[in-house]
Design a protein around this motif. Structure first.
Motif, PDB file in Angstrom:
ATOM      1  N   LEU A  97       4.132  -5.524   3.592  1.00  0.00           N
ATOM      2  CA  LEU A  97       4.102  -6.534   2.539  1.00  0.00           C
ATOM      3  C   LEU A  97       4.984  -6.155   1.382  1.00  0.00           C
ATOM      4  N   ARG A  98       5.614  -6.900   1.031  1.00  0.00           N
ATOM      5  CA  ARG A  98       7.000  -6.688   0.126  1.00  0.00           C
ATOM      6  C   ARG A  98       6.691  -7.921  -1.101  1.00  0.00           C
ATOM      7  N   ASP A  99       6.667  -7.223  -2.268  1.00  0.00           N
ATOM      8  CA  ASP A  99       6.391  -8.120  -3.329  1.00  0.00           C
ATOM      9  C   ASP A  99       7.162  -7.597  -4.745  1.00  0.00           C
ATOM     10  N   GLU A 100       8.167  -8.304  -5.349  1.00  0.00           N
ATOM     11  CA  GLU A 100       8.776  -7.825  -6.390  1.00  0.00           C
ATOM     12  C   GLU A 100       8.013  -8.225  -7.653  1.00  0.00           C
ATOM     13  N   ARG A 101       6.943  -9.004  -7.598  1.00  0.00           N
ATOM     14  CA  ARG A 101       6.200  -9.336  -8.805  1.00  0.00           C
ATOM     15  C   ARG A 101       5.031  -8.290  -9.093  1.00  0.00           C
ATOM     16  N   ALA A 102       4.799  -7.895 -10.250  1.00  0.00           N
ATOM     17  CA  ALA A 102       3.994  -6.864 -10.675  1.00  0.00           C
ATOM     18  C   ALA A 102       2.358  -7.479 -10.586  1.00  0.00           C
ATOM     19  N   ILE A 103       1.319  -6.557 -10.294  1.00  0.00           N
ATOM     20  CA  ILE A 103      -0.015  -6.968 -10.211  1.00  0.00           C
ATOM     21  C   ILE A 103      -0.536  -6.233 -11.306  1.00  0.00           C
ATOM     22  N   SER A 104      -1.576  -6.765 -11.977  1.00  0.00           N
ATOM     23  CA  SER A 104      -2.364  -6.311 -12.778  1.00  0.00           C
ATOM     24  C   SER A 104      -3.243  -4.976 -12.245  1.00  0.00           C
ATOM     25  N   PRO A 105      -3.786  -3.950 -13.130  1.00  0.00           N
ATOM     26  CA  PRO A 105      -4.499  -2.838 -12.531  1.00  0.00           C
ATOM     27  C   PRO A 105      -5.782  -3.624 -12.177  1.00  0.00           C
ATOM     28  N   GLU A 106      -6.337  -4.610 -13.154  1.00  0.00           N
ATOM     29  CA  GLU A 106      -7.684  -5.168 -12.694  1.00  0.00           C
ATOM     30  C   GLU A 106      -7.393  -6.156 -11.511  1.00  0.00           C
ATOM     31  N   GLY A 107      -6.582  -6.846 -11.326  1.00  0.00           N
ATOM     32  CA  GLY A 107      -6.255  -7.635  -9.988  1.00  0.00           C
ATOM     33  C   GLY A 107      -6.117  -6.753  -8.744  1.00  0.00           C
ATOM     34  N   LEU A 108      -5.403  -5.639  -8.867  1.00  0.00           N
ATOM     35  CA  LEU A 108      -5.306  -4.668  -7.822  1.00  0.00           C
ATOM     36  C   LEU A 108      -6.784  -4.125  -7.514  1.00  0.00           C
ATOM     37  N   GLU A 109      -7.615  -3.599  -8.414  1.00  0.00           N
ATOM     38  CA  GLU A 109      -8.742  -3.351  -8.023  1.00  0.00           C
ATOM     39  C   GLU A 109      -9.745  -4.365  -7.276  1.00  0.00           C
ATOM     40  N   VAL A 110      -9.513  -5.708  -7.733  1.00  0.00           N
ATOM     41  CA  VAL A 110     -10.352  -6.636  -6.966  1.00  0.00           C
ATOM     42  C   VAL A 110      -9.778  -6.806  -5.616  1.00  0.00           C
ATOM     43  N   PHE A 111      -8.487  -6.785  -5.646  1.00  0.00           N
ATOM     44  CA  PHE A 111      -7.648  -6.905  -4.235  1.00  0.00           C
ATOM     45  C   PHE A 111      -8.252  -6.012  -3.084  1.00  0.00           C
ATOM     46  N   PHE A 112      -8.318  -4.568  -3.541  1.00  0.00           N
ATOM     47  CA  PHE A 112      -8.714  -3.577  -2.783  1.00  0.00           C
ATOM     48  C   PHE A 112     -10.341  -3.902  -2.486  1.00  0.00           C
ATOM     49  N   ALA A 113     -11.168  -4.038  -3.441  1.00  0.00           N
ATOM     50  CA  ALA A 113     -12.390  -4.433  -3.205  1.00  0.00           C
ATOM     51  C   ALA A 113     -12.801  -5.432  -2.216  1.00  0.00           C
ATOM     52  N   MET A 114     -12.005  -6.462  -2.219  1.00  0.00           N
ATOM     53  CA  MET A 114     -12.091  -7.728  -1.163  1.00  0.00           C
ATOM     54  C   MET A 114     -11.643  -7.339   0.038  1.00  0.00           C
ATOM     55  N   LEU A 115     -10.475  -6.638   0.069  1.00  0.00           N
ATOM     56  CA  LEU A 115     -10.147  -6.088   1.161  1.00  0.00           C
ATOM     57  C   LEU A 115     -11.092  -5.276   1.994  1.00  0.00           C
ATOM     58  N   ALA A 116     -11.756  -4.200   1.422  1.00  0.00           N
ATOM     59  CA  ALA A 116     -12.602  -3.314   1.945  1.00  0.00           C
ATOM     60  C   ALA A 116     -13.751  -4.273   2.331  1.00  0.00           C
ATOM     61  N   ALA A 117     -14.244  -5.063   1.658  1.00  0.00           N
ATOM     62  CA  ALA A 117     -15.599  -5.882   1.761  1.00  0.00           C
ATOM     63  C   ALA A 117     -15.560  -6.570   2.922  1.00  0.00           C
ATOM     64  N   HIS A 118     -14.335  -7.376   2.967  1.00  0.00           N
ATOM     65  CA  HIS A 118     -14.306  -8.199   4.165  1.00  0.00           C
ATOM     66  C   HIS A 118     -13.557  -7.942   5.348  1.00  0.00           C
ATOM     67  N   HIS A 119     -12.697  -7.015   5.160  1.00  0.00           N
ATOM     68  CA  HIS A 119     -11.792  -6.651   6.222  1.00  0.00           C
ATOM     69  C   HIS A 119     -11.654  -5.293   6.675  1.00  0.00           C
TER      70      HIS A 119
END
Length: 359
Positions: free
Chosen positions: A251-273
């Motif tokens: 996965l490649r993305d030039e846009r930045a992600i917020s620390p809070e957004g990354l935390e939720v992304f990881f949490a959802m990734l772990a919880a559902h997948h």
């Protein structure tokens, strides 16, 4: 304890009969492992070359070259904690590297979990990667018959192909190219080495991860190795194969992600997948410090504490994540990540991310 002072730790795995013992014996003679500590599941199975053994003290074996060898008695976390306590007290030598050898039937994920879930070990040990040994003669049949062997290959940073010298003639050559091709499809980013050409040296097998990453940013690029994924020619797999469900993608993305957004992304990734997230590693562009990438590493539900790097390994500031997954479509993860980089707000973000996570 700082990242640079943590002890680099590698996992050596591979299915029964693949040749882990022979490789381990060879590696222990290398000066690079002169001060290493080897942790094994059952000493009786490993059969460390008796010529290397100097003396024994319960489950601690001191080898003639200076290495220590230890059996796992009970929980791996307790064993490692005890070893470090003895090291600190001076009752055993001050080892500077740890190699953990799993049993041939082991799923490597629980061992990886043990290294990243205990706070004490997180401060003392630094996971540098996984070395997986594969038998060139029987490897294809083993991968067909045993899901554990598939996972051992899928999570590897280094793959060591053994017994190539036993393959002869046109039939042997065909078999060699077939197993190499299958390993490449299972894990395009791992470095593939062979024992019969003397490639599987300690120097090539170790120092593979994010140990002291702040001082070794070029190494991060090799560790990530997402370029290998773009060069893999995808074939349709026979659905009867166990590895038909396992794939790698970046996965490649030039846009930045917020620390809070990354935390939720990881949490959802772990919880559902999490169960099907065999491995994830990469560098992430964060909105708070976009010039300093965040190096991340995860195995199933467990996420290793991230590391801030001093600079981007190749000067290009963009998120680059490599995923090794089982039955997770690439699009699901891409859209879930984009839900946060798009900076959606309020209920719209919540509704979209919840929907995508359950796809």
């Amino acid at each position: 304890m700082s990242v640079s002072s943590a002890i680099p730790t590698a996992i050596l795995t591979g299915f029964l009969g693949a040749g882990k013992t022979s490789l381990l014996n060879s590696l222990l003679k290398d000066p690079m492992l002169a001060n290493a500590c080897v942790v094994i599941n059952e000493f009786g199975e490993v059969g460390i070359d008796h010529l290397l053994v100097e003396k024994s003290d319960e489950n601690i074996i001191e080898l003639a070259n200076g290495c220590l060898c230890c059996t796992i008695r009970g929980d791996l976390i307790n064993t490692l904690t005890d070893l470090l306590a003895r090291r600190d007290a001076g009752s055993i030598k001050a080892f500077d590297r740890v190699v953990i050898e799993t049993t041939g039937l082991a799923d490597p994920a629980p061992v990886l979990h043990a290294l990243v879930r205990d706070e004490f070990l997180l401060n003392r040990l630094r996971l540098e990667g996984v070395i997986t040994v594969v038998d060139a003669v029987n490897g294809w049949a083993t991968l067909d018959a045993h899901p554990e062997a598939i996972k051992q290959v899928a999570v590897a940073d280094r793959i060591v192909l053994t017994k190539l010298d036993l393959l002869h003639g046109v039939e042997g050559e065909d078999k060699m190219f077939a197993i190499i091709g299958r390993l490449r499809k299972l894990n395009p980013t791992a470095r593939l080495l062979a024992t019969h050409r003397g490639e599987a040296t300690a120097e090539r097998l170790f120092n593979m991860g994010l140990f002291d990453a702040a001082k070794k940013t070029p190494q991060v690029q090799a560790w990530l190795n997402d370029e290998a994924l773009s060069k893999v020619h995808r074939h349709h797999h026979d659905v009867s194969r166990h590895d038909a469900h396992i794939r790698s993608f970046s996965l490649r993305d030039e846009r930045a992600i917020s620390p809070e957004g990354l935390e939720v992304f990881f949490a959802m990734l772990a919880a559902h997948h999490g169960e099907n997230l065999l491995r994830m590693k990469g560098v992430i562009k964060l909105a708070d410090e976009p010039d300093k990438p965040l190096a991340v590493h995860a195995v199933q539900h467990v996420f290793h504490p991230p590391l801030r790097l001093a600079s981007w390994p190749d000067g290009k500031a963009e998120t680059r994540l490599v995923f090794i997954v089982r039955d997770i479509p690439k699009q699901v993860i891409e859209e879930l990540f984009s839900a946060f980089t798009d900076q959606l707000q309020g209920d719209a973000m919540t509704d979209k991310t919840l929907s995508l996570s359950r796809t």
